[in-house]
Write an enzyme that holds these catalytic residues in place. Structure first.
Site, PDB file in Angstrom:
ATOM      1  CG  ASP A  18      -1.065   3.901   3.803  1.00 26.07           C
ATOM      2  OD1 ASP A  18      -1.430   4.180   2.678  1.00 26.07           O
ATOM      3  OD2 ASP A  18      -1.287   2.756   4.210  1.00 26.07           O
ATOM      4  CG  ASP A  56      -4.817   1.440   4.889  1.00 28.55           C
ATOM      5  OD1 ASP A  56      -4.441   0.619   4.216  1.00 28.55           O
ATOM      6  OD2 ASP A  56      -5.151   1.284   5.985  1.00 28.55           O
ATOM      7  CG  HIS A  58      -9.285  -0.688   5.539  1.00 26.52           C
ATOM      8  ND1 HIS A  58      -8.859  -1.697   4.794  1.00 26.52           N
ATOM      9  CD2 HIS A  58      -8.415  -0.397   6.343  1.00 26.52           C
ATOM     10  CE1 HIS A  58      -7.317  -1.787   4.991  1.00 26.52           C
ATOM     11  NE2 HIS A  58      -7.084  -0.948   5.989  1.00 26.52           N
ATOM     12  CG  HIS A  62     -11.178  -4.344   5.225  1.00 23.03           C
ATOM     13  ND1 HIS A  62     -10.103  -4.860   5.838  1.00 23.03           N
ATOM     14  CD2 HIS A  62     -11.221  -4.281   4.069  1.00 23.03           C
ATOM     15  CE1 HIS A  62      -9.144  -5.326   4.829  1.00 23.03           C
ATOM     16  NE2 HIS A  62     -10.156  -5.007   3.839  1.00 23.03           N
ATOM     17  CG  HIS A  91      -7.325   1.130  10.307  1.00 24.21           C
ATOM     18  ND1 HIS A  91      -7.217  -0.215  10.474  1.00 24.21           N
ATOM     19  CD2 HIS A  91      -6.509   1.221   8.894  1.00 24.21           C
ATOM     20  CE1 HIS A  91      -6.787  -0.871   9.439  1.00 24.21           C
ATOM     21  NE2 HIS A  91      -6.086  -0.034   8.662  1.00 24.21           N
ATOM     22  CE  LYS A 116      -1.684   1.087   1.115  1.00 24.69           C
ATOM     23  NZ  LYS A 116      -2.255   0.455   2.444  1.00 24.69           N
ATOM     24  CB  CYS A 161       1.501   0.587   4.475  1.00 25.15           C
ATOM     25  SG  CYS A 161       0.039  -0.251   4.780  1.00 25.15           S
TER      26      CYS A 161
HETATM   27  C1  VGL Z   1      -1.232   0.085   8.060  1.00 26.86           C
HETATM   28  C2  VGL Z   1      -1.919  -1.296   9.385  1.00 26.86           C
HETATM   29  C3  VGL Z   1      -3.242  -1.438   8.781  1.00 26.86           C
HETATM   30  C4  VGL Z   1      -0.032   0.803   7.295  1.00 26.86           C
HETATM   31  C5  VGL Z   1      -2.477   0.044   7.259  1.00 26.86           C
HETATM   32  O1  VGL Z   1      -0.426   1.815   6.808  1.00 26.86           O
HETATM   33  O2  VGL Z   1       1.198   0.377   7.617  1.00 26.86           O
HETATM   34  N1  VGL Z   1      -0.910  -0.745   8.942  1.00 26.86           N
HETATM   35  N2  VGL Z   1      -3.333  -0.702   7.736  1.00 26.86           N
HETATM   36 ZN    ZN Z   2      -5.364  -0.548   7.060  1.00 22.56          ZN
END
Ligand code: VGL
Ligand code: ZN
Length: 214
Positions: A18, A56, A58, A62, A91, A116, A161
């Protein structure tokens, strides 16, 4: 069996988690210092034949977004059908500039991008399983079918993550190492200390990048 830690296994795989605009300074879920790791991640990636990126990704509205829950605010804890869920600012919405990988990420030899979090009703921190802990992303099968491993993990965020991906890599049977200085954390309500404890309990190895073979 012994492992020679003075050489990087040619089958080793680096998972870069990410490293996206939305998690860098100026992003809607900015991870403090998130931009600082990018040059180091690029350098580390050059040591690996096999690199997998995660993204990430979404849906608008979401279920992990606080904005999808009346009266709830970002970083509140919610109880959803699949378990506890931290609620986040909106996000990394599919197709937006903030969901793009960081422009400074320079890993042209990366072989796979795992998106994801694209199911509207379930989050997915881990590169291997969605947050219901049962729906696979396919990455475990991909790595096994290609005979890859051990697994090394870098990226954002250490306590979400990265940690969930590393713990699930162990669950999939991989020797797993997190390279700590190539990660940055959100650290909400003690989440970073908890994540390191959970990773240690799962048998995840923790190193600094200086310990990687040249
Ligand atoms: C993440 C919170 C929500 C991450 C992703 O990449 O750690 N944290 N979505
Ligand atoms: Zn996320």
């Amino acid at each position: 069996m012994t492992t020679d830690r003075t050489r990087l296994d040619p089958a080793a795989v680096l998972i870069v988690v990410d490293v996206q605009n939305g998690f860098l300074p100026g992003g809607s879920l900015a991870v403090p210092g998130g931009d600082e790791i990018v040059p180091l991640v690029n350098r580390i990636a050059r040591k690996f034949h096999n690199v997998v990126l995660t993204q990430d990704w979404h849906t608008p509205g979401h279920i992990s977004f606080a904005s999808a829950h009346a009266g709830r605010r970002p970083f509140d804890l919610a109880t959803l059908p699949y378990g506890a869920q931290v609620l986040w600012p909106d996000h990394c919405v599919q197709g937006t500039a903030r969901a793009e990988l960081a422009a400074e990420l320079d890993i042209p030899h990366a072989q796979l991008i795992v998106r994801k979090g694209y199911h509207a009703g379930v989050d997915s921190y881990s590169a291997f399983y969605e947050a219901d802990r049962t729906t696979p992303t396919g990455l475990g099968g991909y790595l096994k079918q290609r005979g890859l491993g051990p697994v090394y993990v870098v990226g954002l965020a250490t306590d979400f993550c990265v940690a969930w991906s590393a713990i699930d890599a162990r669950r999939e049977g991989f020797d797993t190492t997190v390279i700590e200085d190539a990660c940055r954390a959100i650290d909400a309500n003690g989440s970073l200390a908890q994540a390191w404890a959970d990773m240690a309990a799962a048998g995840v190895r923790r190193i600094g990048s200086a310990a990687l073979p040249a």
